[in-house]
Design an enzyme around this catalytic site. Sequence first.
Site, PDB file in Angstrom:
ATOM      1  N   ASP A  50       0.882  -1.126  -0.084  1.00  0.00           N
ATOM      2  CA  ASP A  50      -0.190   0.022  -0.134  1.00  0.00           C
ATOM      3  C   ASP A  50       0.975   1.341  -0.018  1.00  0.00           C
ATOM      4  O   ASP A  50       0.347   2.233  -0.166  1.00  0.00           O
ATOM      5  CB  ASP A  50      -1.073  -0.016   1.060  1.00  0.00           C
ATOM      6  CG  ASP A  50      -0.238  -0.076   2.555  1.00  0.00           C
ATOM      7  OD1 ASP A  50       0.919  -0.207   2.444  1.00  0.00           O
ATOM      8  OD2 ASP A  50      -0.972   0.176   3.418  1.00  0.00           O
ATOM      9  N   SER A  51       2.233   1.010   0.033  1.00  0.00           N
ATOM     10  CA  SER A  51       3.051   2.049  -0.100  1.00  0.00           C
ATOM     11  C   SER A  51       2.753   2.676  -1.611  1.00  0.00           C
ATOM     12  O   SER A  51       3.142   3.866  -1.816  1.00  0.00           O
ATOM     13  CB  SER A  51       4.675   1.647  -0.113  1.00  0.00           C
ATOM     14  OG  SER A  51       4.568   0.815  -0.988  1.00  0.00           O
ATOM     15  N   ASP A  89      -1.140  -6.069  -0.407  1.00  0.00           N
ATOM     16  CA  ASP A  89      -1.603  -5.597   0.995  1.00  0.00           C
ATOM     17  C   ASP A  89      -3.068  -5.228   1.004  1.00  0.00           C
ATOM     18  O   ASP A  89      -3.549  -4.673   0.280  1.00  0.00           O
ATOM     19  CB  ASP A  89      -0.736  -3.964   0.994  1.00  0.00           C
ATOM     20  CG  ASP A  89       0.361  -4.088   2.168  1.00  0.00           C
ATOM     21  OD1 ASP A  89       0.411  -4.945   2.798  1.00  0.00           O
ATOM     22  OD2 ASP A  89       1.079  -3.208   1.802  1.00  0.00           O
ATOM     23  N   LYS A 119      -1.368  -9.374   2.577  1.00  0.00           N
ATOM     24  CA  LYS A 119      -0.613  -8.895   3.697  1.00  0.00           C
ATOM     25  C   LYS A 119      -1.342  -8.031   4.432  1.00  0.00           C
ATOM     26  O   LYS A 119      -2.029  -7.143   3.868  1.00  0.00           O
ATOM     27  CB  LYS A 119       0.824  -8.359   3.172  1.00  0.00           C
ATOM     28  CG  LYS A 119       1.482  -7.865   4.509  1.00  0.00           C
ATOM     29  CD  LYS A 119       2.928  -7.245   4.252  1.00  0.00           C
ATOM     30  CE  LYS A 119       3.316  -6.081   3.465  1.00  0.00           C
ATOM     31  NZ  LYS A 119       2.514  -4.767   4.335  1.00  0.00           N
ATOM     32  N   GLU A 121      -1.229  -5.701   8.374  1.00  0.00           N
ATOM     33  CA  GLU A 121      -0.364  -5.174   9.485  1.00  0.00           C
ATOM     34  C   GLU A 121      -1.184  -5.447  10.731  1.00  0.00           C
ATOM     35  O   GLU A 121      -2.387  -5.329  10.850  1.00  0.00           O
ATOM     36  CB  GLU A 121      -0.314  -3.683   9.508  1.00  0.00           C
ATOM     37  CG  GLU A 121       0.413  -3.140   8.109  1.00  0.00           C
ATOM     38  CD  GLU A 121       0.546  -1.659   8.006  1.00  0.00           C
ATOM     39  OE1 GLU A 121       0.340  -0.980   8.914  1.00  0.00           O
ATOM     40  OE2 GLU A 121       1.169  -1.002   7.016  1.00  0.00           O
ATOM     41  N   GLU A 187       9.492  -4.695  10.064  1.00  0.00           N
ATOM     42  CA  GLU A 187       9.871  -3.162   9.606  1.00  0.00           C
ATOM     43  C   GLU A 187      10.672  -2.303  10.633  1.00  0.00           C
ATOM     44  O   GLU A 187       9.703  -2.041  11.838  1.00  0.00           O
ATOM     45  CB  GLU A 187       8.628  -2.675   9.112  1.00  0.00           C
ATOM     46  CG  GLU A 187       8.915  -1.156   8.505  1.00  0.00           C
ATOM     47  CD  GLU A 187       7.806  -0.632   7.573  1.00  0.00           C
ATOM     48  OE1 GLU A 187       6.898  -1.234   7.091  1.00  0.00           O
ATOM     49  OE2 GLU A 187       8.011   0.433   7.091  1.00  0.00           O
TER      50      GLU A 187
HETATM   51  O1  KIV Z   1       3.736  -0.943   1.651  1.00  0.00           O
HETATM   52  C1  KIV Z   1       4.712  -1.517   1.621  1.00  0.00           C
HETATM   53  O2  KIV Z   1       5.373  -1.281   0.401  1.00  0.00           O
HETATM   54  C2  KIV Z   1       5.084  -2.327   2.501  1.00  0.00           C
HETATM   55  C3  KIV Z   1       6.507  -2.905   2.555  1.00  0.00           C
HETATM   56  C4  KIV Z   1       7.393  -1.734   2.877  1.00  0.00           C
HETATM   57  C5  KIV Z   1       6.819  -4.006   3.541  1.00  0.00           C
HETATM   58  O3  KIV Z   1       4.552  -2.662   3.712  1.00  0.00           O
END
Ligand code: KIV
Length: 278
Positions: A50-51, A89, A119, A121, A187
């Site tokens: 989600d970056s 994510d 993924k 969190e 992280e």
């Molecule tokens: O959103 C993302 O890119 C991430 C990674 C940095 C692990 O969660």
Amino acid sequence: MSASAPTSRRLSPPDILGRKGGDPIVCLTSYTTPMARISDPHCDVLLVGDSLGMVIHGLPSTLGVTLEMMILHGRAVVRGSEKSLVVIDMPFGSYEESPEQAFRNAAKVMVEAGAGAVKLEGGQHMAETIAFLVARGIPVMAHVGLTPQAVNVFGGYKVQGRAEDAARVRSDAEAVTRAGAFSVVLEKVPHSLASRITSEIAIPTIGIGASPDCDGQVLVVDDMLGLFTDFRPKFVKRYAELGRTAGEAVAAYAADVRARRFPGNEHVFSDEAPEPKK
Ligand code: KIV
């Protein structure tokens, strides 16, 4: 054959789980088809993080990312890859309310984007949700330590797990392992803590700002390619300076257009069609 040699099928979550303590797992974020095509031959896992909210869409944090954005970019990455496991994510607000909400949205991501896993969190407080998803056929990569969706709770993107706070991060990693996650991102945790967690838990740890002792590493692809000229976090190694190169290329193009040097004769078409090639 080494575990990271090319395979004729995509790597699966059990393949990644099986790499615990073995060949390091190479993970990189990916958001678009062309970059997935470039990264896929070299990586084990492509993470549609989600970056992308910050990296691709210019948002101030990951909080404004939607399920639709994740599915759209997830599809693009699945299309551009053949052998890497694609993990997508779950965005903020799409899974925290209840295991049922998480299942509904994770199933949508898996089906509509064609991802191999999701993924999410969170540690101890997300363990019930992780177990619920895994029991219903959704493989989960967990994410503990600095969890950027909780930036407002942490008061910034701070290192997590220093001194007596280490016990909390260790308990988080243990909880997601017990819940059935096939791997966990660590992280921004101290090197010694990441190393200790890696030796203590049975699933692969994927480090970012963590330790070379982790079972694998992940970076944001635009960071390691140097696409941002003004963003240099300590945990990123820059393997290229593509931001500078792209800026120079655009400046050269602009100068050519203004001086009428572009297009040249080789870029324009004549009145007559060329002779057909024999
Ligand atoms: O959103 C993302 O890119 C991430 C990674 C940095 C692990 O969660």
